[in-house]
Write an enzyme that holds these catalytic residues in place. Structure first.
Site, PDB file in Angstrom:
ATOM      1  N   ILE A  72       5.589 -19.592  48.877  1.00  0.00           N
ATOM      2  CA  ILE A  72       4.603 -18.823  49.622  1.00  0.00           C
ATOM      3  C   ILE A  72       4.368 -19.601  50.905  1.00  0.00           C
ATOM      4  CG2 ILE A  72       2.723 -19.941  48.328  1.00  0.00           C
ATOM      5  CD1 ILE A  72       1.017 -17.466  48.815  1.00  0.00           C
ATOM      6  N   SER A  73       4.487 -18.950  52.034  1.00  0.00           N
ATOM      7  CA  SER A  73       4.484 -19.647  53.316  1.00  0.00           C
ATOM      8  C   SER A  73       3.139 -20.296  53.610  1.00  0.00           C
ATOM      9  CB  SER A  73       4.831 -18.676  54.456  1.00  0.00           C
ATOM     10  OG  SER A  73       6.164 -18.258  54.372  1.00  0.00           O
ATOM     11  N   GLN A  74       3.188 -21.343  54.414  1.00  0.00           N
ATOM     12  CA  GLN A  74       2.005 -22.014  54.940  1.00  0.00           C
ATOM     13  C   GLN A  74       1.096 -20.969  55.599  1.00  0.00           C
ATOM     14  OE1 GLN A  74       3.145 -24.390  58.238  1.00  0.00           O
ATOM     15  NE2 GLN A  74       1.125 -25.336  58.532  1.00  0.00           N
TER      16      GLN A  74
END
Length: 223
Positions: A72-74
Site C-alpha cells: 500500500i503506497s506511502q
C-alpha cells in the site's frame, strides 16, 4: 467484510480521527495543497486497508506490505499523485492500473464520478472489492485483468493512474486518454525511477518528469 471497532480507533489504542488529522497535517507540511485530496485522505480509514498486525502503523507516512510482493503506497505518494492527476482535468472517468489494497481506489472514488480499476492479482482484487463495498463506495468498477491492456470498453478516460513502474510509457494506456486527459505513472527501473505526468494534446503527448520515486515494477499478465 464489515467495518470494526478499529474504524474509530479502539482496536488501535489511539484515536483514529486524531491519527488522520496528524497525517493530513504532515502531508501539508510536505507540500500537498489540494484541499479535496487532503479531505479525502483525512476521512478514509487507512488501517482498514492493511492487515490487522500493521494497523498501528497505518497512519505513518510509509508504504506497508499487503502480500504477493505488493505494498500500500506511502500516503504522501497517494496524495501527491492524486493532486497531480486531477489538476485541470474533468473528474468524470478515471482508470486506475493496480488496485492493490484498494486505498488509492477509495481516495479516487471520493473525488471523481466513476473509477475503473484493474488488478492483475485475483486475491487482491477480491479483498479490495470487499473493503470498498463495506465503505459503501459504489462508483467503482473493478476488474481482474492485465493492466497493460487498459480497459478499452470504457475509454477514453479523463485521467489514468498507474501504481507500478513500467520501464517506459505504456502506449496502449496513453492511447486510452481523452484529449486533454492526464496520466500519472512512475517510470523506469529501480533505482532510477521518476514520476511522470503525461497529457494528451490534439497533436500528441506532453511529458513532464516530476520527482524521483520508488515503486514495485509493472508486471504484465494475471495471477
Amino acid at each position: 467484510m464489515q467495518l470494526t471497532a478499529a474504524d474509530d480507533g479502539e482496536a488501535l489504542g489511539v484515536s483514529s480521527r486524531r491519527a488522520r488529522e496528524r497525517l493530513v497535517e504532515r502531508l501539508r507540511q510536505m507540500g500537498v495543497t489540494h484541499p479535496d485530496v487532503l479531505e479525502a485522505i483525512g476521512r478514509l480509514p487507512r488501517h482498514f486497508f492493511v492487515d490487522e498486525a500493521l494497523a498501528s502503523r497505518a497512519y505513518d507516512d510509509s508504504a506497508l506490505p499487503i502480500g504477493w510482493g505488493q505494498t500500500i503506497s506511502q500516503p504522501y505518494m497517494v496524495a501527491r499523485m492524486t493532486e497531480i492527476l486531477l489538476a485541470g482535468v474533468r473528474r468524470e472517468r478515471v482508470l486506475e492500473i493496480g488496485t492493490g489494497s484498494g486505498f488509492h481506489t477509495a481516495v479516487l472514488a471520493s473525488l471523481v464520478r466513476r473509477v475503473y480499476s484493474i488488478e492483475r492479482i485475483a486475491d487482491l482484487k477480491e479483498r479490495a472489492e470487499r473493503r470498498l463495498r463495506a465503505l459503501k463506495l459504489r462508483n467503482v468498477r473493478l476488474r481482474h485483468a492485465d493492466g497493460a491492456e487498459g480497459w478499452p470498453e470504457y475509454a477514453p478516460f479523463d485521467a489514468i493512474l498507474v501504481t507500478a513502474a513500467p520501464p517506459r510509457v505504456p502506449r496502449v494506456l496513453a492511447n486510452q486518454l481523452a484529449c486533454g486527459g492526464c496520466m500519472v505513472t512512475p517510470i523506469g527501473t529501480a533505482p532510477d525511477q521518476s514520476l511522470l505526468r503525461l497529457v494528451r494534446t490534439r497533436t500528441g503527448w506532453r511529458h513532464e518528469a516530476l520527482e524521483p520515486v520508488s515503486f514495485v515494477p509493472f508486471l504484465e499478465g494475471t495471477c
